[in-house]
Design an enzyme around this catalytic site. Structure first.
Site, PDB file in Angstrom:
ATOM      1  CE  LYS A   1       2.372   0.862  11.301  1.00  0.00           C
ATOM      2  NZ  LYS A   1       1.083   0.407  10.771  1.00  0.00           N
TER       3      LYS A   1
ATOM      4  NE  ARG B   1      -1.201   0.712   0.226  1.00  0.00           N
ATOM      5  CZ  ARG B   1      -2.410   0.453   0.717  1.00  0.00           C
ATOM      6  NH1 ARG B   1      -3.498   0.880   0.073  1.00  0.00           N
ATOM      7  NH2 ARG B   1      -2.546  -0.203   1.853  1.00  0.00           N
TER       8      ARG B   1
HETATM    9  N1  BES Z   1       3.252  -2.437   7.733  1.00  0.00           N
HETATM   10  C1  BES Z   1       1.869  -2.186   7.811  1.00  0.00           C
HETATM   11  C2  BES Z   1       1.013  -3.451   7.741  1.00  0.00           C
HETATM   12  C3  BES Z   1       1.161  -4.422   8.877  1.00  0.00           C
HETATM   13  C4  BES Z   1       0.264  -4.432   9.926  1.00  0.00           C
HETATM   14  C5  BES Z   1       2.165  -5.374   8.859  1.00  0.00           C
HETATM   15  C6  BES Z   1       0.388  -5.346  10.946  1.00  0.00           C
HETATM   16  C7  BES Z   1       2.280  -6.297   9.876  1.00  0.00           C
HETATM   17  C8  BES Z   1       1.385  -6.289  10.923  1.00  0.00           C
HETATM   18  C9  BES Z   1       1.460  -1.276   6.656  1.00  0.00           C
HETATM   19  O1  BES Z   1       2.423  -0.388   6.211  1.00  0.00           O
HETATM   20  C10 BES Z   1       0.321  -0.448   7.151  1.00  0.00           C
HETATM   21  O2  BES Z   1       0.522   0.326   8.031  1.00  0.00           O
HETATM   22  N2  BES Z   1      -0.861  -0.636   6.553  1.00  0.00           N
HETATM   23  C11 BES Z   1      -2.002   0.082   6.927  1.00  0.00           C
HETATM   24  C12 BES Z   1      -2.693   0.539   5.678  1.00  0.00           C
HETATM   25  C13 BES Z   1      -3.802   1.525   5.923  1.00  0.00           C
HETATM   26  C14 BES Z   1      -3.250   2.831   6.444  1.00  0.00           C
HETATM   27  C15 BES Z   1      -4.536   1.742   4.622  1.00  0.00           C
HETATM   28  C16 BES Z   1      -2.888  -0.856   7.746  1.00  0.00           C
HETATM   29  O3  BES Z   1      -2.911  -2.044   7.458  1.00  0.00           O
HETATM   30  O4  BES Z   1      -3.503  -0.383   8.690  1.00  0.00           O
HETATM   31 MN    MN Z   2       2.429   1.417   7.330  1.00  0.00          MN
END
Ligand code: BES
Ligand code: MN
Ligand code: ZN
Length: 494
Positions: A271, A345
């Site tokens: 990230k 997931r």
């Molecule tokens: N934990 C994150 C989602 C999240 C984002 C929670 C902001 C709380 C606040 C999740 O694991 C994630 O990173 N999701 C990605 C999925 C994508 C790579 C398909 C996302 O939402 O960007």
């Molecule tokens: Mn994630």
């Protein structure tokens, strides 16, 4: 950690009031919109030489909505540091009563408060709002900033015994919500997977059965989707199973499943730095399941409920999972990992399957801070609800409405399922940007049997708030504990 304050009840009699009237701290009057003063409030007004009555005749009082408050500082004739006048109809709604309590909890200081609540029903809801809003995660603030202990809150009510009895379940709810908030607030260097599991093992003292599955166990079970997420971390992956058996012997339990990513760096698909610190809350789903189980045990719910959480840490490392890796889930379906940041997931896939294999639950709800896309769709006002069963979804939305926790049903369907088809494996773990929360839900659905009524709740937008809300200071909210506690009552305890 325990509740942020101590509450007690005394009868709303002149003698009880006079015994407390000399106390410093705050004096709170819960008053009907017409501003009519009861016997005790008249006593306060006389001592304050009519200041209360004058305040109630001001425009400011008229403008207040039910549950809102105004304040007189250092009132002449009283020892109290402030008098808080809270507008609350005698026949207040649950939401109004909690909001009124929250107004008191927000202002509460070290010297405590005496609350005149004669004529009020819903005393337990007033006390619940008070407690939840007085919450403060202050463990790591030292010196001047260190949290101050809250003084005793004494509520003068018509029937202290009835109030105490009604407080039992409300305290159980407050304990559950505060437990969830504590877990969500903890940094990832403290709340490791092992520390989280140890805190859950402590719930055994409440009569819960708690079992911790270690990496060896998970490996034998074939949970390679979950294990792949944690393989780049020094913290061992775990699944914790919490069982509450308060219902009929032998009756199938209802299952709650939580995503417990103690820190989500994104892994190799790392990230951006900005905001990454927020990913200490990525165990929020597991936190709600833990808080709910605590509440159910404390109030001795007459239902069989099992809570399962998948605890992992998603880190980049020489051994970490790579984009392009293909893993086999416990179910047997294979998954192409396109993006290691779509890890929740992968964790849930195996825990959902395990929950069904082991318990054949009569229904199943999972909670997860699953996607940023749900924040784009619903902001921070509603959690996203996905379901394979209209009845369960309707019951869930009804419970959320009754508890004042925002929840909104989202669509599912075969066209979205198409979007996670993989060229090399049975599915891939991302479906692209469009409908990102929905394709995530479709992914989970592949691990849910058609005969299991199931809801998935994406709480990414509601687990944490950047501003104070009615019942919580800025930070972890504990969203869902109240809703799911009510759902258990509605669905399983009648
Ligand atoms: N934990 C994150 C989602 C999240 C984002 C929670 C902001 C709380 C606040 C999740 O694991 C994630 O990173 N999701 C990605 C999925 C994508 C790579 C398909 C996302 O939402 O960007
Ligand atoms: Mn994630
Ligand atoms: Zn995540």
């Amino acid at each position: 950690m325990t509740l942020p304050l101590t509450l007690d009840f005394a009868p709303a009699t002149p003698a009880a009031y006079d015994a407390l009237a000399g106390a410093e701290g705050r004096l709170v009057l819960l008053l009907p919109p017409d501003g009519r003063l009861g016997a005790l409030a008249r006593r306060v007004n006389r001592a304050a030489r009519g200041a209360i009555q004058r305040a109630l005749e001001a425009k400011a009082w008229e403008k207040l909505k039910p549950g809102e408050a105004m304040e007189l500082a250092w009132p002449a004739g009283l020892r109290a540091e402030a008098v808080q006048l809270v507008k609350l109809p005698a026949r207040a709604t649950v939401a109004e009563a909690r909001k009124a309590g929250a107004a008191v909890g927000r202002a509460l200081g070290e010297a405590g408060a005496v609350v005149l609540a004669a004529g009020q029903r819903r005393v337990a809801d007033i006390a619940l709002g008070l407690t939840l809003r007085a919450y403060d995660f202050g463990r790591y603030r030292t010196g001047e900033a260190a949290p101050k202990p809250r003084g005793l809150v004494m509520l003068l009510v018509d029937d202290p015994d009835a109030a105490r009895a009604a407080m039992g379940p409300a305290t159980a709810v407050a304990e559950g919500v505060c437990f969830t908030r504590d877990l969500v607030s903890e940094p990832a260097n403290v709340l490791t997977t092992s520390d989280f599991a140890a805190r859950l093992a402590d719930l055994k003292t409440l009569g819960l059965k708690v079992e911790i599955l270690e990496e060896d166990d998970l490996s034998k079970l074939g949970m390679r989707a979950l294990l792949g997420v944690g393989q780049g971390s020094e913290s061992p992956s775990k699944v914790v199973v919490m069982e509450w058996q308060g219902g009929k012997k032998g009756e199938a339990p209802f299952a709650f499943v939580g995503k417990g990513v103690c820190f989500d760096s994104g892994g190799i698909s790392i990230k951006p730095a900005a905001g990454m610190e927020e990913m200490t809350m990525d165990m929020g789903g597991a936190g709600v399941v833990a808080g709910l189980m605590r509440t159910l045990a404390l109030r001795k719910a007459k239902a069989n409920v099992v809570g399962l959480v998948g605890l992992v840490e998603n880190m980049p490392d020489g051994r970490a999972q790579r984009p392009g890796d293909i893993v086999a889930s416990m179910k047997g379906d294979t998954i192409e990992v396109i993006n290691t940041d779509a890890e929740g997931r992968l964790v849930l896939a195996d825990v959902l399957w395990y929950a069904q294999e082991r318990f054949s639950p009569r229904g199943m709800i999972d909670l997860a801070t699953l996607t940023g896309a749900i924040i784009i769709a619903l902001g921070h006002e509603h959690a996203g609800v996905f379901a394979n069963d209209d009845r369960l979804a309707a019951a869930l939305l009804k419970a959320a409405g009754a508890e004042g926790e925002g929840a909104w049903r989202m669509p599912m369907g075969p066209a979205y399922d198409e979007m996670i088809k993989s060229r090399l494996a049975d599915m891939k773990n991302t479906g692209g940007r469009p409908g990102g929360s929905i394709t995530a839900a479709q992914f989970l659905r592949r691990f849910v049997r058609d005969e299991t009524p199931w809801c998935h709740i994406d709480i990414a937008g509601v687990a944490l708030q950047s501003k104070d809300t009615t019942l919580a200071p800025k930070g972890a909210t504990g969203w869902g504990v109240m809703t799911l506690d009510r759902l258990v009552r509605d669905l399983l305890e009648r």
